[in-house]
Scaffold this motif. Sequence first.
Motif, mmCIF file in Angstrom:
data_model
loop_
_atom_site.group_PDB
_atom_site.id
_atom_site.type_symbol
_atom_site.label_atom_id
_atom_site.label_comp_id
_atom_site.label_asym_id
_atom_site.label_seq_id
_atom_site.Cartn_x
_atom_site.Cartn_y
_atom_site.Cartn_z
ATOM 1 N N GLY A 27 1.883 4.341 10.460
ATOM 2 C CA GLY A 27 2.803 4.798 9.421
ATOM 3 C C GLY A 27 2.564 6.256 9.049
ATOM 4 O O GLY A 27 1.561 6.872 9.415
ATOM 5 N N ASP A 28 3.500 6.790 8.307
ATOM 6 C CA ASP A 28 3.427 8.179 7.850
ATOM 7 C C ASP A 28 2.737 8.211 6.492
ATOM 8 O O ASP A 28 3.370 8.260 5.429
ATOM 9 C CB ASP A 28 4.839 8.767 7.759
ATOM 10 N N ILE A 29 1.397 8.182 6.527
ATOM 11 C CA ILE A 29 0.613 8.156 5.298
ATOM 12 C C ILE A 29 -0.453 9.236 5.354
ATOM 13 O O ILE A 29 -0.807 9.744 6.422
ATOM 14 C CB ILE A 29 -0.047 6.784 5.067
ATOM 15 N N VAL A 30 -0.991 9.586 4.206
ATOM 16 C CA VAL A 30 -2.018 10.617 4.119
ATOM 17 C C VAL A 30 -3.339 10.084 4.671
ATOM 18 O O VAL A 30 -3.788 8.992 4.314
ATOM 19 C CB VAL A 30 -2.197 11.075 2.659
ATOM 20 N N GLY A 31 -3.981 10.886 5.542
ATOM 21 C CA GLY A 31 -5.182 10.425 6.217
ATOM 22 C C GLY A 31 -6.360 10.164 5.305
ATOM 23 O O GLY A 31 -7.223 9.368 5.637
ATOM 24 N N GLN A 32 -6.430 10.819 4.159
ATOM 25 C CA GLN A 32 -7.562 10.631 3.260
ATOM 26 C C GLN A 32 -7.199 9.816 2.024
ATOM 27 O O GLN A 32 -7.994 9.723 1.096
ATOM 28 C CB GLN A 32 -8.103 12.003 2.826
ATOM 29 N N GLY A 33 -5.991 9.249 1.999
ATOM 30 C CA GLY A 33 -5.564 8.480 0.851
ATOM 31 C C GLY A 33 -6.049 7.046 0.895
ATOM 32 O O GLY A 33 -6.603 6.567 1.882
ATOM 33 N N ALA A 34 -5.816 6.340 -0.209
ATOM 34 C CA ALA A 34 -6.258 4.948 -0.306
ATOM 35 C C ALA A 34 -5.529 4.063 0.689
ATOM 36 O O ALA A 34 -6.112 3.118 1.236
ATOM 37 C CB ALA A 34 -6.041 4.434 -1.731
ATOM 38 N N ALA A 35 -4.247 4.341 0.950
ATOM 39 C CA ALA A 35 -3.475 3.515 1.886
ATOM 40 C C ALA A 35 -4.081 3.569 3.282
ATOM 41 O O ALA A 35 -4.229 2.543 3.948
ATOM 42 C CB ALA A 35 -2.015 3.960 1.912
ATOM 43 N N TYR A 36 -4.445 4.778 3.714
ATOM 44 C CA TYR A 36 -5.051 4.908 5.045
ATOM 45 C C TYR A 36 -6.419 4.248 5.092
ATOM 46 O O TYR A 36 -6.750 3.539 6.052
ATOM 47 C CB TYR A 36 -5.166 6.377 5.425
ATOM 48 N N LYS A 37 -7.233 4.456 4.084
ATOM 49 C CA LYS A 37 -8.574 3.891 4.085
ATOM 50 C C LYS A 37 -8.562 2.376 3.907
ATOM 51 O O LYS A 37 -9.546 1.708 4.245
ATOM 52 C CB LYS A 37 -9.424 4.552 2.991
ATOM 53 N N PRO B 179 0.802 -1.230 0.000
ATOM 54 C CA PRO B 179 0.000 0.000 0.000
ATOM 55 C C PRO B 179 0.828 1.271 0.000
ATOM 56 O O PRO B 179 0.298 2.343 -0.321
ATOM 57 C CB PRO B 179 -0.812 -0.122 1.301
ATOM 58 N N THR B 180 2.113 1.184 0.365
ATOM 59 C CA THR B 180 2.938 2.398 0.463
ATOM 60 C C THR B 180 4.153 2.367 -0.453
ATOM 61 O O THR B 180 4.897 3.343 -0.504
ATOM 62 C CB THR B 180 3.407 2.592 1.922
ATOM 63 N N ASN B 181 4.387 1.268 -1.134
ATOM 64 C CA ASN B 181 5.565 1.149 -2.003
ATOM 65 C C ASN B 181 5.128 0.965 -3.450
ATOM 66 O O ASN B 181 4.077 0.398 -3.729
ATOM 67 C CB ASN B 181 6.439 -0.038 -1.580
ATOM 68 N N GLU B 182 5.974 1.433 -4.357
ATOM 69 C CA GLU B 182 5.698 1.247 -5.780
ATOM 70 C C GLU B 182 6.110 -0.161 -6.210
ATOM 71 O O GLU B 182 7.164 -0.654 -5.787
ATOM 72 C CB GLU B 182 6.465 2.280 -6.602
ATOM 73 N N PRO B 183 5.334 -0.847 -7.038
ATOM 74 C CA PRO B 183 4.009 -0.443 -7.522
ATOM 75 C C PRO B 183 2.942 -0.643 -6.433
ATOM 76 O O PRO B 183 2.950 -1.656 -5.734
ATOM 77 C CB PRO B 183 3.767 -1.372 -8.706
ATOM 78 N N ILE B 184 2.045 0.316 -6.303
ATOM 79 C CA ILE B 184 0.998 0.261 -5.287
ATOM 80 C C ILE B 184 0.036 -0.885 -5.598
ATOM 81 O O ILE B 184 -0.445 -1.028 -6.722
ATOM 82 C CB ILE B 184 0.220 1.581 -5.221
ATOM 83 N N SER B 185 -0.228 -1.708 -4.596
ATOM 84 C CA SER B 185 -1.153 -2.834 -4.776
ATOM 85 C C SER B 185 -1.884 -3.081 -3.462
ATOM 86 O O SER B 185 -1.296 -2.987 -2.379
ATOM 87 C CB SER B 185 -0.396 -4.087 -5.208
ATOM 88 N N PHE B 186 -3.170 -3.419 -3.566
ATOM 89 C CA PHE B 186 -4.008 -3.601 -2.380
ATOM 90 C C PHE B 186 -4.667 -4.979 -2.356
ATOM 91 O O PHE B 186 -5.824 -5.103 -1.974
ATOM 92 C CB PHE B 186 -5.087 -2.515 -2.311
ATOM 93 N N GLY B 187 -3.944 -6.005 -2.735
ATOM 94 C CA GLY B 187 -4.495 -7.358 -2.662
ATOM 95 C C GLY B 187 -4.437 -7.896 -1.245
ATOM 96 O O GLY B 187 -3.362 -7.983 -0.641
ATOM 97 N N VAL B 188 -5.576 -8.277 -0.696
ATOM 98 C CA VAL B 188 -5.648 -8.674 0.710
ATOM 99 C C VAL B 188 -5.332 -10.152 0.934
ATOM 100 O O VAL B 188 -5.154 -10.593 2.072
ATOM 101 C CB VAL B 188 -7.045 -8.337 1.284
#
Length: 307
Positions: A265-275, A65-74
């Motif tokens: 982590g140091d991520i944006v509160g409204q970004g996809a990684a946080y959500k 979720p925080t490294n390139e390439p971004i991927s959100f497979g659970v």
Amino acid sequence: MSVPDFSHDGIRTARGTLFRYLFKLCALLSILTTIAILLTLLVDAVDFFRLVSPVEFFTGTQWTPTNEPISFGVLPLISGTLIITIGSAMVALPIGLLTAIYLSEYASERRRAYLKPALEVLAGVPTVVYGYFALVYVTPALDRFLPLSTFNALSASIMVGIMIIPMVSSISEDAMSAVPDSLRQASYGLGATKFTVSTSVVVPAALSGIFSSFILALSRAIGETMIVAIAAGQTPRMIDLTDPAGMFLNSIQPMTSAMVQIGTGDIVGQGAAYKSLFAVGLTLFVITFAMNLVSELVASHYREVYR
């Protein structure tokens, strides 16, 4: 104008009414808390699925979720959770059940009065202590015999298993103790041994309670956070059925550990990684809820009613 009833019966009735409403309020608060948690997860999870396809989330095999390439497979996180659950079950279920049989059928009343509270002390140990114990003591001890990584699933599974032993043994022992002595005496009258009575009469009669203890303990293992966050590592990866040993000897990342990593982590509160934290949390909630539901259904199906 009615006169208040200050008689003994009136005070007792008023006290009973007060406690009835108090208990009802506590039950309502529990339900409302669960609903509030579910709604909180749903709102942010829906926002996440507007950014990331649910198909990608539930079928993806990469979690970055925080490294390139971004991927959100659970799926790698679910795999890590399953590894910890299976490993802890191999530790807790047999030990917990055998302990329950001993406490219920073999231990004297005096010995049970000491052993059961002493065993339940394990449930009161902070999980962060279990995690550091696994990292500092269990992993180095096992490393003498196995090629372990510093962070590995085996040590985490062992400590999670030890943590849930009291849940298995206590609930199973209560279920066995509820079996009427008439069943035991009837078996003894037929010439059965203590071992036969314990394993062939008492355990089957208490099966619903025993199974419920298994499911509840495994639900607790699935939701464990600190032990796996400290001892299991942060390497999300899929289960490799061709390498069963490697599943436990290397670092993994269960769902709870991923949630800790995202939340701190140091991520944006409204970004996809946080959500994504809420999407993972909702997935975990659904899994544990389903397991508890299965526990209730099985327990009600096999419950024995004795008169």
